[in-house]
Design an enzyme around this catalytic site. Structure first.
Site, PDB file in Angstrom:
ATOM      1  N   GLY A   1       9.307  15.323  -5.794  1.00  0.00           N
ATOM      2  CA  GLY A   1       8.435  14.198  -5.835  1.00  0.00           C
ATOM      3  C   GLY A   1       8.745  12.877  -6.208  1.00  0.00           C
ATOM      4  N   TYR A   2       8.692  11.410  -7.234  1.00  0.00           N
ATOM      5  CA  TYR A   2       9.159  10.450  -6.769  1.00  0.00           C
ATOM      6  C   TYR A   2       9.297   9.811  -6.102  1.00  0.00           C
ATOM      7  CZ  TYR A   2      10.169   6.207 -10.440  1.00  0.00           C
ATOM      8  OH  TYR A   2       9.891   4.937 -10.456  1.00  0.00           O
TER       9      TYR A   2
ATOM     10  N   HIS B   1      12.299  10.836   1.817  1.00  0.00           N
ATOM     11  CA  HIS B   1      11.097  11.526   2.085  1.00  0.00           C
ATOM     12  C   HIS B   1      10.564  11.332   2.383  1.00  0.00           C
ATOM     13  CE1 HIS B   1      12.183  11.861  -2.785  1.00  0.00           C
ATOM     14  NE2 HIS B   1      12.367  13.099  -2.449  1.00  0.00           N
TER      15      HIS B   1
ATOM     16  N   GLN C   1      19.810  14.536   5.471  1.00  0.00           N
ATOM     17  CA  GLN C   1      21.226  15.021   5.346  1.00  0.00           C
ATOM     18  C   GLN C   1      21.462  14.475   4.290  1.00  0.00           C
ATOM     19  OE1 GLN C   1      23.513  16.268   7.038  1.00  0.00           O
ATOM     20  NE2 GLN C   1      24.745  15.339   6.651  1.00  0.00           N
ATOM     21  N   LYS C   2      21.084  13.870   3.278  1.00  0.00           N
ATOM     22  CA  LYS C   2      21.583  13.161   1.862  1.00  0.00           C
ATOM     23  C   LYS C   2      22.232  14.146   0.968  1.00  0.00           C
ATOM     24  CE  LYS C   2      21.373  10.338  -1.431  1.00  0.00           C
ATOM     25  NZ  LYS C   2      21.247  11.865  -2.790  1.00  0.00           N
ATOM     26  N   ASP C   3      21.560  15.205   0.919  1.00  0.00           N
ATOM     27  CA  ASP C   3      21.939  16.373   0.417  1.00  0.00           C
ATOM     28  C   ASP C   3      22.591  17.684   1.446  1.00  0.00           C
ATOM     29  OD1 ASP C   3      20.632  16.066  -2.426  1.00  0.00           O
ATOM     30  OD2 ASP C   3      18.907  16.028  -1.551  1.00  0.00           O
TER      31      ASP C   3
ATOM     32  N   SER D   1      17.370   6.842  -3.636  1.00  0.00           N
ATOM     33  CA  SER D   1      17.136   8.972  -3.991  1.00  0.00           C
ATOM     34  C   SER D   1      16.406   8.341  -5.291  1.00  0.00           C
ATOM     35  CB  SER D   1      19.190   8.676  -4.489  1.00  0.00           C
ATOM     36  OG  SER D   1      19.155   9.912  -5.837  1.00  0.00           O
TER      37      SER D   1
HETATM   38  P1  AMP Z   1      14.170  15.523  -3.758  1.00  0.00           P
HETATM   39  O1  AMP Z   1      12.885  14.806  -4.227  1.00  0.00           O
HETATM   40  O2  AMP Z   1      15.433  14.742  -4.273  1.00  0.00           O
HETATM   41  O3  AMP Z   1      14.761  17.096  -3.807  1.00  0.00           O
HETATM   42  O4  AMP Z   1      14.487  15.214  -2.157  1.00  0.00           O
HETATM   43  C1  AMP Z   1      13.263  16.291  -1.011  1.00  0.00           C
HETATM   44  C2  AMP Z   1      13.956  16.146   0.218  1.00  0.00           C
HETATM   45  O5  AMP Z   1      14.363  14.655   0.575  1.00  0.00           O
HETATM   46  C3  AMP Z   1      15.531  17.125   0.244  1.00  0.00           C
HETATM   47  O6  AMP Z   1      15.193  17.743   2.037  1.00  0.00           O
HETATM   48  C4  AMP Z   1      16.504  15.810   0.618  1.00  0.00           C
HETATM   49  O7  AMP Z   1      17.625  15.888   1.091  1.00  0.00           O
HETATM   50  C5  AMP Z   1      15.438  14.901   1.035  1.00  0.00           C
HETATM   51  N1  AMP Z   1      16.305  13.133   0.858  1.00  0.00           N
HETATM   52  C6  AMP Z   1      16.307  13.023  -0.296  1.00  0.00           C
HETATM   53  N2  AMP Z   1      16.745  11.877  -0.202  1.00  0.00           N
HETATM   54  C7  AMP Z   1      16.987  11.183   1.100  1.00  0.00           C
HETATM   55  C8  AMP Z   1      17.488   9.990   1.906  1.00  0.00           C
HETATM   56  N3  AMP Z   1      18.336   9.323   1.352  1.00  0.00           N
HETATM   57  N4  AMP Z   1      17.110  10.162   2.706  1.00  0.00           N
HETATM   58  C9  AMP Z   1      16.735  11.456   4.247  1.00  0.00           C
HETATM   59  N5  AMP Z   1      16.421  12.539   3.173  1.00  0.00           N
HETATM   60  C10 AMP Z   1      15.880  12.135   1.682  1.00  0.00           C
END
Ligand code: AMP
Length: 278
Positions: free
Chosen positions: A28-29, A34, A145-147, A182
């Site tokens: 979320g957020y 995303h 790919q960020k993670d 992020s």
């Molecule tokens: P999170 O909410 O941080 O767990 O991220 C959810 C998904 O979004 C994960 O697969 C992350 O790798 C992806 N994600 C987060 N930030 C980015 C970004 N800047 N660009 C592309 N994908 C992202």
């Protein structure tokens, strides 16, 4: 758009969705990073499920679980606009009922980099991903790919456990000044935010050095560190230049490398990465 909060309901609704089903797991957020995954899922599937769940088991005891940013109404409005069919928004009790006792762990790939700094993190990530995959049963699941290490670990888990889905990794979306988007960027104060694009600048420096023929990783890492250290607010946790498949550190770059890093601004930990030689 339907918002579903329980596992049984999600399982029932899933089988009424048009195939193929694309799935985007998030905490979320939401931001444009995303949404890029949601758009790709939308383009490649007939239905899209997005989960919003701040998974407690992937946070360490001293990490930011309780203050992790949340804004469900804003997230739902963004997902509605993208044409999302289903949002899965379970509670902790739904995902980890009393007596919960089963964990999915990957081994070698989870030891270095993020796993070294956050020893229990990937156990939480693989466990929640396996649970969500079982509940949603997607055809395709989308990760950023960020993670980079997370994407690699989840791909490996899906292969090793014979999961019937495709894991698709999408490029990192950045702010205009290069900072990788992020949810945690909101923690940065204005001075830290101004300094934070140095992570991306150091990745671009690595890319340039490699393009100029530098293959010695110690030298490349040294120049990256020197650039980051010019920023008084930035504290380097690690800079890695590793084999992109095994995450083993390289001395010399032969064909390709994953350059990745974690840098702390106060208590805020930023990560970023870039592939070289692809
Ligand atoms: P999170 O909410 O941080 O767990 O991220 C959810 C998904 O979004 C994960 O697969 C992350 O790798 C992806 N994600 C987060 N930030 C980015 C970004 N800047 N660009 C592309 N994908 C992202």
């Amino acid at each position: 758009m339907k918002i579903i909060e329980t596992v049984p309901e999600m399982k029932i609704v899933r089988f009424k969705l048009k195939e193929p089903v694309g799935f985007v797991p998030t905490m979320g957020y939401l931001h444009k990073g995303h949404l890029s995954l949601v758009r790709k899922a939308k383009a490649e599937n007939k239905s899209v499920v997005v989960s919003i769940y701040v998974n407690p088991t992937q946070f360490g005891p001293k990490e930011d679980l309780s203050k992790y940013p949340r804004d469900l109404q804003r997230d739902l409005a963004m997902l509605e606009k993208e044409g999302t069919e289903i949002v899965f928004f379970p509670s902790d009790k739904e995902m980890y009922p009393e007596g919960y006792d089963t964990w999915v762990t990957a081994d070698k790939l989870t030891k270095p980099l993020e796993g070294d700094s956050r020893p229990t993190h990937f156990r939480g990530v693989t466990t929640i991903a396996a649970k969500l995959f079982n509940i949603v049963q997607p055809t395709n699941a989308y990760f950023g790919q960020k993670d980079a290490q997370q994407a690699l670990v989840i791909k490996k888990m899906a292969t090793d456990l014979n999961m019937d889905l495709e894991v698709i990794v999408c490029p990192t979306v950045r702010e205009p000044d290069g900072l990788a988007m992020s949810s945690r960027n909101v923690y940065l104060n204005p001075e830290q935010r101004k300094s934070a694009p140095v992570l991306y600048k150091s990745l671009l420096l690595a890319k340039r050095l490699y393009a100029e023929g530098k293959k010695d990783t110690e030298k490349i890492r040294g120049e990256m560190a020197a650039l980051i250290q010019k920023e008084p607010l930035a504290n380097i946790e690690y800079i890695s230049i590793a084999n992109p498949a095994t995450l083993e550190e390289l001395q010399t770059i032969k064909k390709s490398a994953l350059v990745s890093m974690a840098v702390k601004y106060g208590n805020t930990r930023l990560i970023d990465n870039m592939m070289l030689g692809e």
